[in-house]
Design an enzyme around this catalytic site. Sequence first.
Site, mmCIF file in Angstrom:
data_model
loop_
_atom_site.group_PDB
_atom_site.id
_atom_site.type_symbol
_atom_site.label_atom_id
_atom_site.label_comp_id
_atom_site.label_asym_id
_atom_site.label_seq_id
_atom_site.Cartn_x
_atom_site.Cartn_y
_atom_site.Cartn_z
ATOM 1 N N HIS A 141 0.515 -4.254 4.230
ATOM 2 C CA HIS A 141 0.056 -2.877 4.338
ATOM 3 C C HIS A 141 -0.614 -2.629 5.675
ATOM 4 C CE1 HIS A 141 -1.324 1.030 3.401
ATOM 5 N NE2 HIS A 141 -2.580 0.719 3.125
ATOM 6 N N GLY A 194 -4.977 -25.846 10.128
ATOM 7 C CA GLY A 194 -6.275 -26.209 9.572
ATOM 8 C C GLY A 194 -7.016 -25.053 8.938
ATOM 9 N N GLY A 218 0.856 -1.176 0.000
ATOM 10 C CA GLY A 218 0.000 0.000 0.000
ATOM 11 C C GLY A 218 0.892 1.226 0.000
ATOM 12 N N SER A 219 0.295 2.379 0.177
ATOM 13 C CA SER A 219 1.078 3.614 0.092
ATOM 14 C C SER A 219 2.157 3.692 1.169
ATOM 15 C CB SER A 219 0.135 4.820 0.208
ATOM 16 O OG SER A 219 -0.654 4.734 1.392
ATOM 17 N N HIS A 249 -8.007 -32.615 17.829
ATOM 18 C CA HIS A 249 -9.025 -31.885 17.068
ATOM 19 C C HIS A 249 -10.411 -32.323 17.529
ATOM 20 C CE1 HIS A 249 -10.672 -30.610 12.847
ATOM 21 N NE2 HIS A 249 -11.130 -29.869 13.823
ATOM 22 N N GLU A 304 4.006 1.484 2.310
ATOM 23 C CA GLU A 304 5.136 0.589 2.085
ATOM 24 C C GLU A 304 6.053 1.047 0.955
ATOM 25 O OE1 GLU A 304 2.500 -0.624 4.547
ATOM 26 O OE2 GLU A 304 1.823 -0.655 2.472
ATOM 27 N N GLU A 362 -3.537 -10.366 0.840
ATOM 28 C CA GLU A 362 -2.504 -10.583 1.859
ATOM 29 C C GLU A 362 -2.496 -12.011 2.399
ATOM 30 O OE1 GLU A 362 -3.510 -6.215 1.738
ATOM 31 O OE2 GLU A 362 -4.658 -8.111 1.766
#
Length: 524
Positions: free
Chosen positions: A70, A399, A25-26, A280, A28, A47
């Site tokens: 970002h 998972g 984004g800006s 689990h 970065e 992302e």
Amino acid sequence: MPTVRTIAHEFLERRGLTTIFGNPGSNELPFLAGLPESFSYVLGLHEGVVVGMADGYAQATGRPVLVNLHAAAGSGNAMGALTNAVYSRSPLVLTAGQQVRSAIGLEAMLANVEATQLMRPLVGWAGEPSCAADVPRSLAQAVFEAELQRRPTYLSVPYDDWSAELGDDVTATLGRSVRRGGSAGEDQLLELAARLDGAASPVLVLGGDADALGLFDRAVAFAEERDLPVWVAPSPHRLPFPNRHPLFRGVLPAGIGAVSSALDGHDLILVLGAPVFRYHQHVPGPFLPRGATLVQVTDDPGEAARAPVGEALVADPGAVLDGLRAQLPGRAPRETAFVPAPEPAAGERALHPEQVFAALRETQPADTAYVVESTSTNSAWWRQMDLRRPGSYFWPAAGGLGFGLPAAVGVAMGLPGRPVVGVIGDGSANYGITALWTAARYQVPVTFVILRNGTYGALRWFAGVLGTTGVPGTEIPGLDFTAIAAGYGVPATTASDVDDLRAQLKTTSAGPRLIQVDTELTTP
């Protein structure tokens, strides 16, 4: 005078973190400006996909990898994929842009308020430099913490810091190195060796760390020398032992009582490179069979501390394995006759997943690396596959869906020259679908096999386990992954029957390709 940016770039280059996975984004852009030619930037369109690709790449290479996200919104998008990276113990170094320092307190647009808290408790360390001069040291800490903990870290940097000029003394950061020791003491090795040698019916339980730490071949040799039956710990994200080896007993079920039942008859359970255990399904029962004792060897103090049962030795599993092999006499190596796979079950209205996996086993090279995210076909997978090499199997460690497609791209990038196949369920594929664009953009040579049954198969199975049948939200009809793939630039086909599937799998491609296969609904 050097700037924060030039020092950071040089540090990363010296440490080998020159492949960056990101979605900028800006905030970065000031960090990315002027990247040296030795760096390569791999763009992902979401992302979560960025982190999934980096996770696969880090697991494939065994090295830390830099991720560029970002601010708060982009970092938040990455958190689902981050859970898998945490439990696969991938050393990801997550960097995120921050608003200029004077705007953070104002909560200006794109400010990351309390940035160090955002990714906790997932990351092992999070920081935001107190001033521009502290950026290089903070970046070094993020890298070293990721390496030492084998866990993602997070660094937020205000974007006006990157152009700040620094004194020459900051170059001291460039030459730093941090290394871990972790061998067991001689007395500890002697005691463990004596217990193992004196046990009437010992058993070895291996975890994904045994593969991640490069212990695959040594674990096989140890089991063969001691004639030890081998189980793989529940919910493995890597395969640490050949699954058709005569000493292989299978993957332990992920329930407390079920694990105890599977290990019944053994008096000493040696767990190497795994938690005790990643449960689990809620299956009550005793943690261990009557009369059994358990010893866990792990380099993760957290795993050792939270285990509900047994003794733990916090040490390098490789050093312990080598020490045990040196202390204990073993039989001479002999030719191992691997167990052949059974005849695959056949589907009635579509291909049975076993038929798909048998076709993969029969057509793909022996060193193929498989990235698997098809939870409803677990039993079919282990019945049919024949995996004998290190780094042959990758699975979402927490998972969390969305790992498969991106991780397959990352694994293929990290293992150039090795065949990579992503075996992905139609439900899972949608969570990371934009990875197809990255695969096409960078011409990554990976084969995606999409198993399409029109449902969230594992969810339907769990509905039965929990006695909640008839719930909504388990059907996903009408998806055409060949059309979706074509839109992202990946050549795609449909396999109509087993012979057609085999014929397609025998072909190769210089870039990505996708094969859609309609399959019968099965249960894990």
